[in-house]
Design an enzyme around this catalytic site. Sequence first.
Site, short mmCIF file in Angstrom:
data_model
loop_
_atom_site.label_atom_id
_atom_site.label_comp_id
_atom_site.label_asym_id
_atom_site.label_seq_id
_atom_site.Cartn_x
_atom_site.Cartn_y
_atom_site.Cartn_z
N GLY A 155 45.36 48.73 31.39
CA GLY A 155 45.70 47.60 32.27
C GLY A 155 46.87 46.82 31.67
O GLY A 155 46.99 45.61 31.84
N GLY A 181 49.03 44.33 33.64
CA GLY A 181 48.35 43.21 34.30
C GLY A 181 48.62 41.87 33.65
O GLY A 181 49.41 41.76 32.71
N GLN A 182 47.95 40.84 34.16
CA GLN A 182 48.19 39.45 33.71
C GLN A 182 47.98 39.33 32.20
O GLN A 182 48.82 38.78 31.49
CB GLN A 182 47.25 38.48 34.45
CG GLN A 182 47.55 37.01 34.16
CD GLN A 182 46.41 36.07 34.54
OE1 GLN A 182 45.29 36.49 34.80
NE2 GLN A 182 46.70 34.78 34.55
N ASP A 221 48.29 52.35 32.21
CA ASP A 221 48.06 51.63 33.46
C ASP A 221 48.10 52.65 34.60
O ASP A 221 48.73 53.70 34.47
CB ASP A 221 49.15 50.57 33.66
CG ASP A 221 48.66 49.42 34.53
OD1 ASP A 221 48.43 48.31 34.00
OD2 ASP A 221 48.50 49.63 35.76
N ILE A 222 47.46 52.29 35.70
CA ILE A 222 47.52 53.16 36.88
C ILE A 222 48.90 53.07 37.54
O ILE A 222 49.34 53.97 38.23
CB ILE A 222 46.37 52.81 37.86
CG1 ILE A 222 46.15 53.92 38.86
CG2 ILE A 222 46.61 51.47 38.53
CD1 ILE A 222 44.81 53.82 39.58
N ARG A 223 49.59 51.93 37.27
CA ARG A 223 50.96 51.75 37.79
C ARG A 223 51.98 52.09 36.70
O ARG A 223 51.75 51.77 35.53
CB ARG A 223 51.17 50.29 38.22
CG ARG A 223 50.30 49.90 39.41
CD ARG A 223 50.23 48.39 39.54
NE ARG A 223 49.56 47.78 38.40
CZ ARG A 223 49.46 46.48 38.17
NH1 ARG A 223 49.99 45.63 38.99
NH2 ARG A 223 48.83 46.02 37.11
N TYR A 273 32.13 42.24 41.41
CA TYR A 273 32.83 42.06 40.12
C TYR A 273 31.85 41.52 39.07
O TYR A 273 31.75 42.06 37.95
CB TYR A 273 33.99 41.09 40.34
CG TYR A 273 34.73 40.65 39.11
CD1 TYR A 273 35.51 41.54 38.38
CD2 TYR A 273 34.67 39.31 38.69
CE1 TYR A 273 36.22 41.11 37.26
CE2 TYR A 273 35.39 38.88 37.58
CZ TYR A 273 36.15 39.78 36.86
OH TYR A 273 36.85 39.36 35.77
N LYS A 316 30.47 43.20 35.61
CA LYS A 316 30.65 42.56 34.30
C LYS A 316 29.29 42.44 33.58
O LYS A 316 29.18 42.70 32.39
CB LYS A 316 31.32 41.19 34.43
CG LYS A 316 32.79 41.27 34.82
CD LYS A 316 33.63 41.97 33.75
CE LYS A 316 35.10 42.03 34.05
NZ LYS A 316 35.87 42.87 33.14
N ILE A 328 42.18 32.38 33.78
CA ILE A 328 43.26 32.35 32.80
C ILE A 328 44.57 31.97 33.48
O ILE A 328 44.95 32.56 34.50
CB ILE A 328 43.36 33.70 32.08
CG1 ILE A 328 42.08 33.84 31.25
CG2 ILE A 328 44.59 33.77 31.18
CD1 ILE A 328 41.94 35.10 30.53
C1 AKB Z 1 38.50 36.02 38.68
O1 AKB Z 1 38.74 34.94 39.24
O2 AKB Z 1 38.00 36.98 39.26
C2 AKB Z 1 38.80 36.16 37.21
C3 AKB Z 1 37.60 35.81 36.38
C4 AKB Z 1 37.19 34.41 36.21
O3 AKB Z 1 37.00 36.68 35.83
N1 AKB Z 1 39.92 35.34 36.87
#
Ligand code: AKB
Length: 314
Positions: free
Chosen positions: A8, A11-12, A34-36, A139, A143, A169
């Site tokens: 990644g 990414g950011q 990265d995939i890109r 998501y 996690k 972040i």
């Molecule tokens: C999101 O908003 O999905 C992320 C996180 C807090 O994991 N920035």
Amino acid sequence: MNKILITGVNGQIGTELSQKLLAKVGPENIVGLDIRPALPPYAFPHETIDTTNKEAIRQVVEKYRIDTIFHLASLLSARGELNPDQTWDVNMGGLKSMLDIARGTGIKIFWPSSIAVFGPNSPKDNTPQNTILDPNTMYGITKRAGELLCQYYFDKFHVDVRSVRFPGIISHETEPGGGTTDYAVEIFYEAIRNKVYTSFVREETCLPMMYMEDAVRSAIEIMLAEKEQVKVRTSYNLAAVSFTVTEMVAEIRKHIPEFLCNYAPDFRQAIADAWPRVIDDSRARQDWNWQHEYDLSGITQDMIENLRQKLQMT
Ligand code: AKB
């Protein structure tokens, strides 16, 4: 940390972590994945691979004799709700690939979890390390399941995997994509470009946030900590500052007095409402001496200075 693979990397977090590590270990010791495809300038080798492609990644790990992996590739919370199947496949498949590759090799892994592991019944203020974890986004589910997988691979197969639960972040280098906390970055771009922003969460929404400088440092510090210091093998609560959108707007107005913020909450409001307002990260502070540096005023000042230069709008 002799030979580092960063997944990644475009990414950011990946773009800034790679720059920090580049300065520490040199370009010959970093590989980006990265995939890109990579964007020039190419400061270090880059492999274009999907992180669920375990065998292709294993070959990269062997080719470059990798001993440390920062596995950042992931779909975030808002995009995850639009593509739940893909989110499960990428987030769980990618993590499981890395853990399997590390098994029996001594490779160390950093993998970010998130405040998304908390859910509607988790305490919202001073959220403890161990508490109700009932994520209600795909998501968040990946996690939380990922945290347990890390603990399992550590206990059963001695894989030295280390993790923190990142808050939102904020950064100026690469824009985030598909997160619920993206408003806390977009607001700065729009304040500078147009002096007006329409927030997709309400003004009183308060979430834990962290500046990229602190986030990158935390990832490096937990990886450099002695093995015995890292006592939590699911993932550490990690915090810096919490603030509402109203508080951000007031801080931005100190630099751009004419800035206006409107509110049009969408489906991301419900995600934000299920997350903590303030989390207790005392275990990270005790175990491996975590300390944040940037507060809201420091973040705002640095974001505005850097974005004015980047957007050439002084
Ligand atoms: C999101 O908003 O999905 C992320 C996180 C807090 O994991 N920035």
